[in-house]
Design a protein around this motif. Structure first.
Motif, PDB file in Angstrom:
ATOM      1  N   ALA A   1       0.844  -1.199   0.000  1.00  0.00           N
ATOM      2  CA  ALA A   1       0.000   0.000   0.000  1.00  0.00           C
ATOM      3  C   ALA A   1       0.872   1.239   0.000  1.00  0.00           C
ATOM      4  O   ALA A   1       1.940   1.265   0.621  1.00  0.00           O
ATOM      5  CB  ALA A   1      -0.895  -0.010   1.244  1.00  0.00           C
ATOM      6  N   CYS A   2       0.390   2.269  -0.684  1.00  0.00           N
ATOM      7  CA  CYS A   2       1.101   3.543  -0.704  1.00  0.00           C
ATOM      8  C   CYS A   2       0.060   4.652  -0.574  1.00  0.00           C
ATOM      9  O   CYS A   2      -0.898   4.694  -1.347  1.00  0.00           O
ATOM     10  CB  CYS A   2       1.884   3.676  -2.014  1.00  0.00           C
ATOM     11  SG  CYS A   2       2.853   5.161  -2.102  1.00  0.00           S
TER      12      CYS A   2
ATOM     13  N   VAL B   1      -3.186  -3.159 -10.068  1.00  0.00           N
ATOM     14  CA  VAL B   1      -3.741  -2.319  -9.011  1.00  0.00           C
ATOM     15  C   VAL B   1      -4.826  -3.108  -8.302  1.00  0.00           C
ATOM     16  O   VAL B   1      -5.779  -3.569  -8.928  1.00  0.00           O
ATOM     17  CB  VAL B   1      -4.325  -1.015  -9.593  1.00  0.00           C
ATOM     18  CG1 VAL B   1      -4.939  -0.188  -8.497  1.00  0.00           C
ATOM     19  CG2 VAL B   1      -3.243  -0.232 -10.297  1.00  0.00           C
ATOM     20  N   LEU B   2      -4.683  -3.305  -6.976  1.00  0.00           N
ATOM     21  CA  LEU B   2      -5.655  -4.101  -6.240  1.00  0.00           C
ATOM     22  C   LEU B   2      -6.734  -3.242  -5.613  1.00  0.00           C
ATOM     23  O   LEU B   2      -7.864  -3.660  -5.482  1.00  0.00           O
ATOM     24  CB  LEU B   2      -4.936  -4.884  -5.140  1.00  0.00           C
ATOM     25  CG  LEU B   2      -4.181  -6.083  -5.663  1.00  0.00           C
ATOM     26  CD1 LEU B   2      -3.051  -6.416  -4.743  1.00  0.00           C
ATOM     27  CD2 LEU B   2      -5.105  -7.264  -5.752  1.00  0.00           C
ATOM     28  N   ALA B   3      -6.355  -2.030  -5.186  1.00  0.00           N
ATOM     29  CA  ALA B   3      -7.347  -1.182  -4.539  1.00  0.00           C
ATOM     30  C   ALA B   3      -6.923   0.263  -4.674  1.00  0.00           C
ATOM     31  O   ALA B   3      -5.747   0.586  -4.592  1.00  0.00           O
ATOM     32  CB  ALA B   3      -7.472  -1.535  -3.050  1.00  0.00           C
ATOM     33  N   ILE B   4      -7.904   1.118  -4.912  1.00  0.00           N
ATOM     34  CA  ILE B   4      -7.659   2.565  -4.870  1.00  0.00           C
ATOM     35  C   ILE B   4      -8.741   3.142  -3.981  1.00  0.00           C
ATOM     36  O   ILE B   4      -9.916   2.836  -4.154  1.00  0.00           O
ATOM     37  CB  ILE B   4      -7.770   3.208  -6.267  1.00  0.00           C
ATOM     38  CG1 ILE B   4      -6.718   2.636  -7.209  1.00  0.00           C
ATOM     39  CG2 ILE B   4      -7.582   4.705  -6.173  1.00  0.00           C
ATOM     40  CD1 ILE B   4      -6.760   3.273  -8.577  1.00  0.00           C
ATOM     41  N   SER B   5      -8.351   3.972  -3.028  1.00  0.00           N
ATOM     42  CA  SER B   5      -9.395   4.653  -2.270  1.00  0.00           C
ATOM     43  C   SER B   5      -8.971   6.088  -2.097  1.00  0.00           C
ATOM     44  O   SER B   5      -7.797   6.398  -1.920  1.00  0.00           O
ATOM     45  CB  SER B   5      -9.620   3.973  -0.920  1.00  0.00           C
ATOM     46  OG  SER B   5      -8.552   4.223  -0.063  1.00  0.00           O
ATOM     47  N   LYS B   6      -9.939   6.979  -2.176  1.00  0.00           N
ATOM     48  CA  LYS B   6      -9.655   8.399  -2.104  1.00  0.00           C
ATOM     49  C   LYS B   6     -10.779   9.042  -1.327  1.00  0.00           C
ATOM     50  O   LYS B   6     -11.935   8.749  -1.558  1.00  0.00           O
ATOM     51  CB  LYS B   6      -9.599   8.968  -3.531  1.00  0.00           C
ATOM     52  CG  LYS B   6      -9.424  10.453  -3.602  1.00  0.00           C
ATOM     53  CD  LYS B   6      -9.609  10.912  -5.032  1.00  0.00           C
ATOM     54  CE  LYS B   6     -10.895  11.677  -5.203  1.00  0.00           C
ATOM     55  NZ  LYS B   6     -10.857  12.995  -4.592  1.00  0.00           N
TER      56      LYS B   6
ATOM     57  N   LEU C   1      -4.050  12.920 -11.804  1.00  0.00           N
ATOM     58  CA  LEU C   1      -3.093  12.915 -10.691  1.00  0.00           C
ATOM     59  C   LEU C   1      -2.943  11.530 -10.106  1.00  0.00           C
ATOM     60  O   LEU C   1      -1.871  11.151  -9.604  1.00  0.00           O
ATOM     61  CB  LEU C   1      -3.579  13.886  -9.603  1.00  0.00           C
ATOM     62  CG  LEU C   1      -3.264  15.336  -9.887  1.00  0.00           C
ATOM     63  CD1 LEU C   1      -3.989  16.224  -8.896  1.00  0.00           C
ATOM     64  CD2 LEU C   1      -1.776  15.586  -9.809  1.00  0.00           C
ATOM     65  N   MET C   2      -4.015  10.746 -10.184  1.00  0.00           N
ATOM     66  CA  MET C   2      -3.951   9.386  -9.660  1.00  0.00           C
ATOM     67  C   MET C   2      -2.904   8.586 -10.434  1.00  0.00           C
ATOM     68  O   MET C   2      -2.177   7.774  -9.868  1.00  0.00           O
ATOM     69  CB  MET C   2      -5.333   8.744  -9.842  1.00  0.00           C
ATOM     70  CG  MET C   2      -5.585   7.597  -8.941  1.00  0.00           C
ATOM     71  SD  MET C   2      -6.219   8.112  -7.359  1.00  0.00           S
ATOM     72  CE  MET C   2      -7.912   8.371  -7.752  1.00  0.00           C
ATOM     73  N   LYS C   3      -2.833   8.802 -11.750  1.00  0.00           N
ATOM     74  CA  LYS C   3      -1.850   8.060 -12.565  1.00  0.00           C
ATOM     75  C   LYS C   3      -0.449   8.422 -12.130  1.00  0.00           C
ATOM     76  O   LYS C   3       0.461   7.607 -12.211  1.00  0.00           O
ATOM     77  CB  LYS C   3      -2.016   8.415 -14.050  1.00  0.00           C
ATOM     78  CG  LYS C   3      -3.173   7.756 -14.720  1.00  0.00           C
ATOM     79  CD  LYS C   3      -2.872   7.471 -16.201  1.00  0.00           C
ATOM     80  CE  LYS C   3      -4.126   7.019 -16.923  1.00  0.00           C
ATOM     81  NZ  LYS C   3      -4.906   8.115 -17.500  1.00  0.00           N
TER      82      LYS C   3
ATOM     83  N   VAL D   1      -3.129   0.362  -3.635  1.00  0.00           N
ATOM     84  CA  VAL D   1      -2.499  -0.904  -3.282  1.00  0.00           C
ATOM     85  C   VAL D   1      -2.148  -1.609  -4.581  1.00  0.00           C
ATOM     86  O   VAL D   1      -3.029  -1.865  -5.393  1.00  0.00           O
ATOM     87  CB  VAL D   1      -3.447  -1.786  -2.448  1.00  0.00           C
ATOM     88  CG1 VAL D   1      -2.771  -3.089  -2.095  1.00  0.00           C
ATOM     89  CG2 VAL D   1      -3.875  -1.056  -1.198  1.00  0.00           C
ATOM     90  N   ILE D   2      -0.860  -1.889  -4.776  1.00  0.00           N
ATOM     91  CA  ILE D   2      -0.462  -2.518  -6.039  1.00  0.00           C
ATOM     92  C   ILE D   2       0.342  -3.770  -5.758  1.00  0.00           C
ATOM     93  O   ILE D   2       0.851  -3.972  -4.655  1.00  0.00           O
ATOM     94  CB  ILE D   2       0.382  -1.573  -6.920  1.00  0.00           C
ATOM     95  CG1 ILE D   2       1.678  -1.208  -6.199  1.00  0.00           C
ATOM     96  CG2 ILE D   2      -0.395  -0.353  -7.293  1.00  0.00           C
ATOM     97  CD1 ILE D   2       2.698  -0.632  -7.124  1.00  0.00           C
TER      98      ILE D   2
END
Lengths: 290, 332
Positions: free
Chosen positions: B247-248, B297-302, B312-314, B287-288
């Motif tokens: 996760a980052c 990419v396993l998860a993106i949350s914002k 910006l996400m990229k 989370v990659i």
């Protein structure tokens, strides 16, 4: 009882693993009666707290990668102002919390505090109350939080062996030592550094007479009759707390006094470790200013 | 009358009294001679390195201590056995099921985060878990299940004979017609924060991952005579983990405290520390997993704001990839 705010496991009861054959007993090194296990103490592990300390006691018979048996961490937050609703107090209000981590002991502990942890908290508060100069901080409170990451338990005994709780004595003496280092790290005025030490009346094997040993390693002895944990101020030669547990044989009337006096040796030893650790902590600061 | 001397305060006092202008002054220095940096000297895209120690606890089946910046987290994994007769809605799995349904249906993974250890002045014990602790536990729980990190097959306990060999599942399969699942392993994953320094999700997930990779569950079987689950003392291989999700997290710091989208300056700060996290409303977590060569990419949350869009996400993806490589190098 399902705790709404935590992830609870399955509804059914879960049991710790039971092994089919008993573990071969480790051959314990024969140590001197007065030998005390080495202590590692470091302050400043939690920079966001006013003061903090971390303590480890070595395990002389270690087989795993970690050579230590007891691991404690203490954080001190304060002195901070009491809430407005609290009545005026001319001295500082100490509140201590002692908590076992869930993975600290052989039996998994829950997240809610149970009676043994509350008991340890009260003993710790009594031990520290005698050392802090309370009158310098009116209307203030200080929070002392000790987390037990790994308890001083016997790893070898089979699962059906009833846990008699002698390791709690070692845990309390570690809590007292680490809390006094953390309080000094927080800059709270004390008359002296408190240190904890344990002495026990044990029978080393089946036939031997009971004898007094210091810093008992619970695994090593055939039977433990009694143990006492003492919190001591070495420079002022004062005892702030004694916790005594067990049964004494009636033959010697002075055995209680002898046990307490012997435990003072362990306390002085632990105090040296605390003083050394605090000197290490202030040395870089002194070098910067010079 | 003599002119009053100018008031000078140290930077630490400035940080405590007015943190938002302090961070802004660091990122946007008034004169161009001082370079722009975060308060601890990092660049906006720079993350703090991980320091991982495993197998330090003796009463846990797996453990890890993760240190990053000023944060210290301990994770302990303990396995306990649960009989299928004690599961209220138990059904034997069909042959074609993937196995991950059992993990979720029977609650075999129990992660919990404990913040109230005095790790920061606002996390004191004696109160029930705060919203932050509850959301952390829930997010870690759902990530653990959706990433399919563990397979329920590895947690099953069968009625086995005494010919115990590591990985004997295949041999038994050919020998007997059907095997009955008698019990399951339940993994209690407890994360304890010793010191809190912002970005709790990343550090807690890293600790869980390191501890699960270190976990060695003993070989367990159902003993017919004693009618209970027994374990053997032989050495077992570590638990099988599928992939390595890392996760980052990044936080968005805006020049004005309340800022509309499109106006004013903002900075994306990767791996925020405690001061930065308290000043930023918007966070993005990615989370990659790069174990198969290409980045998945396993998860993106914002949540928290409207500044970050798909573009910006990229830009966050390369930072996350660098974090993944660094984490894998540290685990070795």
């Amino acid at each position: 009882m399902a705790d709404r705010r935590r992830i609870n496991g399955p509804v059914g009861p879960t049991a710790p693993p039971v092994y089919d054959c008993p573990q071969s007993r480790r051959v314990a090194k024969q140590l001197d009666d007065n030998a005390i296990r080495k202590i590692f103490l470091k302050t400043g592990v939690t920079p966001s707290a006013s003061g903090s300390a971390y303590l480890e006691i070595e395990d002389p018979n270690a087989t795993g990668p970690s050579g230590t048996s007891l691991k404690l961490t203490c954080t001190v937050h304060g002195p901070r102002a009491l809430p407005r609703s609290a009545p005026f107090s001319p001295h500082i209000i100490l509140s201590t919390h002692v908590k076992y981590a869930p993975f600290a002991t052989r039996q998994r502990r829950g997240y809610l505090r149970d009676s043994s942890e509350r008991d340890l908290g009260v003993h710790l508060e009594t031990a520290l109350r005698g050392a802090i100069i309370a009158d310098r901080w009116p209307k203030s409170g200080v929070d002392i939080i000790v987390t037990i990451i790994e308890g001083d338990q016997n790893r070898d005994s089979p699962e059906y062996d009833r846990d008699e709780g002698w390791d709690m004595m070692n845990v309390l003496s570690g809590c007292i030592t680490v809390a006094s280092a953390a309080i000094a790290d927080a800059g709270i005025d004390c008359v002296d550094t408190v240190a904890g030490g344990v002495a026990a009346l044990v029978a080393k094997d089946d036939k031997s007479q009971p004898s007094i040993v210091l810093d008992p390693d619970v695994a090593r002895y055939h039977k433990i009759f009694a143990a006492c944990c003492v919190a001591y101020l070495p420079t002022r030669d004062e005892v702030t707390n004694i916790w005594f547990k067990g049964q004494l044989p009636g033959a010697d009337a002075m055995i209680y006094n002898k046990m307490v006096e012997r435990s003072l040796i362990a306390c002085r030893n632990a105090n040296q470790v605390v003083v050394l650790a605090l000197k290490e902590a202030i040395r870089p600061a002194q070098q910067d200013s010079s | 009358m003599a002119a009053p001397s100018p008031l000078t305060i140290s930077s630490a006092t400035f940080a405590k009294l007015s943190p938002h202008p302090y961070l802004l002054a660091n990122l946007q220095p008034p004169d161009s001679s001082t370079p722009s940096a975060r308060t601890n000297g990092r660049q906006p895209a720079q993350t703090r390195p991980y320091n991982i120690n495993t197998s330090s606890l003796s009463h846990a089946h797996g453990s890890a201590v993760v240190r990053t910046g000023d944060a210290t987290v301990i994770c302990g994994v303990r396995g306990e056995t649960l009989l299928t007769t004690q599961i209220p809605n138990y059904r034997p799995p069909q042959d074609d099921s993937s196995g991950s349904d059992e993990l979720r249906d029977y609650d075999l993974l129990v992660p919990n985060v404990e913040l109230a250890t005095g790790s920061a002045p606002n996390f004191l014990p004696g109160v029930p878990p705060t919203t932050l602790a509850q959301t952390l536990s829930t997010r870690l729980f759902s990530l653990m299940h959706t990433s399919k990190l563990l397979n329920a097959e590895d947690l099953r306990i069968y009625q086995d004979d005494l010919n115990i060999e590591g990985g004997s599942e295949e041999e038994n399969e050919s020998g007997e017609g059907e095997k009955e699942i008698k019990a399951y392993w339940v993994l209690y994953i407890d994360v304890l924060f010793i010191s809190f320094d912002g970005n709790p999700f990343d550090v807690a997930w890293a600790a869980i991952l390191a501890a699960l990779r270190d976990t060695k569950l003993p070989h367990a079987y159902w003993d017919v005579d004693r009618e209970m689950v027994l374990c053997s003392r032989e050495e077992t291989p570590p638990l099988k983990i599928r992939g390595l999700p890392v996760a980052c997290t990044a936080a968005v710091f805006t020049a004005k405290e309340r800022q509309k989208k499109g106006t004013g300056q903002f900075w994306i700060l990767a791996d925020p520390d405690r001061l930065e996290q308290s000043l930023c409303d918007e966070t993005v977590t990615m989370v990659i997993d790069c174990t198969e060569g290409e980045t998945r990419v396993l998860a993106i949350s914002k949540n928290g704001g409207t500044v970050v869009g798909p573009g910006l996400m990229k830009e966050l993806a390369p930072i996350a990839e660098a974090r993944w490589k660094e984490f894998r190098a540290v685990l070795r």
